[in-house]
Design a protein around this motif. Sequence first.
Motif, PDB file in Angstrom:
ATOM      1  N   THR A 177       0.823  -1.200   0.000  1.00 13.80           N
ATOM      2  CA  THR A 177       0.000   0.000   0.000  1.00 13.80           C
ATOM      3  C   THR A 177       0.862   1.258   0.000  1.00 13.80           C
ATOM      4  N   MET A 178       0.287   2.359  -0.415  1.00 17.41           N
ATOM      5  CA  MET A 178       0.990   3.638  -0.327  1.00 17.41           C
ATOM      6  C   MET A 178       1.383   3.908   1.128  1.00 17.41           C
ATOM      7  N   ASP A 179       0.534   3.512   2.035  1.00 12.25           N
ATOM      8  CA  ASP A 179       0.832   3.702   3.446  1.00 12.25           C
ATOM      9  C   ASP A 179       2.044   2.876   3.867  1.00 12.25           C
ATOM     10  N   GLU A 180       2.100   1.656   3.380  1.00 17.72           N
ATOM     11  CA  GLU A 180       3.251   0.801   3.703  1.00 17.72           C
ATOM     12  C   GLU A 180       4.525   1.349   3.078  1.00 17.72           C
ATOM     13  N   VAL A 181       4.401   1.833   1.858  1.00 19.15           N
ATOM     14  CA  VAL A 181       5.566   2.425   1.199  1.00 19.15           C
ATOM     15  C   VAL A 181       6.066   3.616   2.002  1.00 19.15           C
ATOM     16  N   ALA A 182       5.128   4.449   2.441  1.00 17.62           N
ATOM     17  CA  ALA A 182       5.516   5.628   3.222  1.00 17.62           C
ATOM     18  C   ALA A 182       6.221   5.201   4.510  1.00 17.62           C
ATOM     19  N   LYS A 183       5.637   4.251   5.211  1.00 16.69           N
ATOM     20  CA  LYS A 183       6.247   3.780   6.460  1.00 16.69           C
ATOM     21  C   LYS A 183       7.641   3.213   6.201  1.00 16.69           C
ATOM     22  N   ALA A 184       7.761   2.466   5.120  1.00 14.92           N
ATOM     23  CA  ALA A 184       9.061   1.869   4.805  1.00 14.92           C
ATOM     24  C   ALA A 184      10.105   2.950   4.549  1.00 14.92           C
ATOM     25  N   ALA A 185       9.676   4.068   3.986  1.00 12.89           N
ATOM     26  CA  ALA A 185      10.607   5.162   3.702  1.00 12.89           C
ATOM     27  C   ALA A 185      10.797   6.059   4.917  1.00 12.89           C
ATOM     28  N   GLY A 186      10.013   5.804   5.975  1.00 13.42           N
ATOM     29  CA  GLY A 186      10.136   6.611   7.183  1.00 13.42           C
ATOM     30  C   GLY A 186       9.493   7.978   7.059  1.00 13.42           C
ATOM     31  N   ILE A 187       8.549   8.112   6.173  1.00 13.06           N
ATOM     32  CA  ILE A 187       7.839   9.391   6.022  1.00 13.06           C
ATOM     33  C   ILE A 187       6.339   9.139   6.127  1.00 13.06           C
ATOM     34  N   SER A 188       5.589  10.207   6.169  1.00  9.35           N
ATOM     35  CA  SER A 188       4.137  10.056   6.279  1.00  9.35           C
ATOM     36  C   SER A 188       3.531   9.917   4.879  1.00  9.35           C
ATOM     37  N   ARG A 189       2.317   9.417   4.884  1.00 12.40           N
ATOM     38  CA  ARG A 189       1.650   9.229   3.601  1.00 12.40           C
ATOM     39  C   ARG A 189       1.443  10.563   2.903  1.00 12.40           C
ATOM     40  N   ALA A 190       1.201  11.598   3.683  1.00 15.70           N
ATOM     41  CA  ALA A 190       0.999  12.928   3.093  1.00 15.70           C
ATOM     42  C   ALA A 190       2.237  13.368   2.319  1.00 15.70           C
ATOM     43  N   THR A 191       3.384  13.201   2.944  1.00 13.87           N
ATOM     44  CA  THR A 191       4.625  13.606   2.283  1.00 13.87           C
ATOM     45  C   THR A 191       4.881  12.763   1.031  1.00 13.87           C
ATOM     46  N   LEU A 192       4.585  11.485   1.158  1.00 13.06           N
ATOM     47  CA  LEU A 192       4.753  10.617  -0.016  1.00 13.06           C
ATOM     48  C   LEU A 192       3.894  11.124  -1.165  1.00 13.06           C
ATOM     49  N   HIS A 193       2.670  11.535  -0.826  1.00 16.38           N
ATOM     50  CA  HIS A 193       1.779  12.046  -1.867  1.00 16.38           C
ATOM     51  C   HIS A 193       2.265  13.373  -2.428  1.00 16.38           C
ATOM     52  N   ARG A 194       2.967  14.143  -1.608  1.00 18.49           N
ATOM     53  CA  ARG A 194       3.485  15.418  -2.101  1.00 18.49           C
ATOM     54  C   ARG A 194       4.608  15.181  -3.116  1.00 18.49           C
ATOM     55  N   GLN A 195       5.338  14.102  -2.957  1.00 17.09           N
ATOM     56  CA  GLN A 195       6.441  13.828  -3.880  1.00 17.09           C
ATOM     57  C   GLN A 195       5.993  13.057  -5.107  1.00 17.09           C
ATOM     58  N   PHE A 196       5.017  12.159  -4.912  1.00 21.33           N
ATOM     59  CA  PHE A 196       4.509  11.372  -6.045  1.00 21.33           C
ATOM     60  C   PHE A 196       2.994  11.463  -6.044  1.00 21.33           C
ATOM     61  N   ALA A 197       2.469  12.005  -7.104  1.00 24.23           N
ATOM     62  CA  ALA A 197       1.035  12.321  -7.175  1.00 24.23           C
ATOM     63  C   ALA A 197       0.162  11.141  -6.768  1.00 24.23           C
ATOM     64  N   GLY A 198       0.619   9.952  -7.070  1.00 20.45           N
ATOM     65  CA  GLY A 198      -0.204   8.784  -6.751  1.00 20.45           C
ATOM     66  C   GLY A 198       0.609   7.525  -6.933  1.00 20.45           C
ATOM     67  N   ARG A 199      -0.058   6.419  -6.797  1.00 21.92           N
ATOM     68  CA  ARG A 199       0.657   5.159  -6.930  1.00 21.92           C
ATOM     69  C   ARG A 199       1.233   4.995  -8.331  1.00 21.92           C
ATOM     70  N   ASP A 200       0.458   5.374  -9.312  1.00 22.43           N
ATOM     71  CA  ASP A 200       0.944   5.279 -10.690  1.00 22.43           C
ATOM     72  C   ASP A 200       2.232   6.073 -10.861  1.00 22.43           C
ATOM     73  N   ALA A 201       2.205   7.297 -10.348  1.00 24.41           N
ATOM     74  CA  ALA A 201       3.378   8.153 -10.491  1.00 24.41           C
ATOM     75  C   ALA A 201       4.582   7.511  -9.812  1.00 24.41           C
TER      76      ALA A 201
END
Lengths: 189, 189
Positions: A29-53
């Motif tokens: 999940t995007m949430d799991e990806v964010a956790k794995a990177a040590g950032i929040s889901r919000a920040t992940l979304h700020r860097q990559f518009a979505g899962r496709d991106a």
Amino acid sequence: MQYSCLMAVDRDHVLRSAAALLTRKATATMDEVAKAAGISRATLHRQFAGRDALVRALEALGIEECEAALDAARLDDGTAQEAVRRLVGELERSAGLLAFLYTENQLFEGDGQHEGWARIDVRVAALFRRGQESGEFRIDLSPAWLTEALYGLMASASWAVTEGRVAAKDYHHMIVGLLLGGALRREEP
Amino acid sequence: MQYSCLMAVDRDHVLRSAAALLTRKATATMDEVAKAAGISRATLHRQFAGRDALVRALEALGIEECEAALDAARLDDGTAQEAVRRLVGELERSAGLLAFLYTENQLFEGDGQHEGWARIDVRVAALFRRGQESGEFRIDLSPAWLTEALYGLMASASWAVTEGRVAAKDYHHMIVGLLLGGALRREEP
DNA sequence: TGCATATGAGACAAGAATGTCTCACACGAC
DNA sequence: GTCGTGTGAGACATTCTTGTCTCATATGCA
């Protein structure tokens, strides 16, 4: 402010983490990806518009590393056999990411795959063709198939190492040994 | 009333259709699977409690076909090389399904994979081990890796055929030729 | 200290897929 | 003809993921 620098560093770190996670669990999940990177889901979304991106960014990273490996392997130097050995060595670091992208491409049909892969396919196939024309490689296996087989063996080896079925240190020898020599024992090594 | 008979026939037809679809699009919806089988989603749910049940049924089917192929290939007869050729031939019909299940197993980590695969792995690895002990196969590639490589090459070939990158008629020769002989040209074929 | 920017946490709605349900209909058996 | 069974169609709630939003906070620079 060092805009681009900070952004680039974080972005790269996120991509590496995502690649490492998705290699093990492609449906993360995007949430799991964010956790794995040590950032929040919000920040992940700020860097990559979505899962496709995110996946497309990973694809671009994979293509970039592949082409860098192709350059570093100097496919036109020496015998084709030596070039194949160098290529597998250069690609080893990216094996996990490439295995993920390889299956990802099989998984989601259509949408037309990135042109970068076509460029890479051409270069790898050209290497095998060069080996055939120089008499090093057998000619009853098409360059297209040898290229495909290289990808498949890399993915299989990557998974087998991940799951502990084979040793990581044997990675290079396993792939090169089988791809070039096959399973049959020969008189003259 | 012919309960079991009718049910079995339908069930098998649904499984075949699902396998054919999921081989091409691994993320297909239950609704798409139902449409592909020519039945409604309700009926699909009556036969398979859920998506998990469907995939596990497909896994059981794949294992069944694998073991049937292993039996038909008579792995203990003749040279190991001949046995490998027979095995690849027997597995060709199931290649698409097996490719799907192979990636599916990589995709969803954990949950402990079906014991049937372990049984199959043992039999295939034993074949390669026999070849090593008889002197036919080289001993620097472990039976576990040769087994893994066989799966990987089958999956790669299956995808390459599906996407039209190689010809279906070459399937057997591509796999056997590469797995046994490798890419290098030899003096004595 | 004061300000700007990026981040984290969480709420929120939208969408997709799933699993369950009901109801009407067709088919075969009696 | 009547009954029982299986099926298709569709409604429905649930769950999961996603994408967007707000707000409080921390960090770095002037």
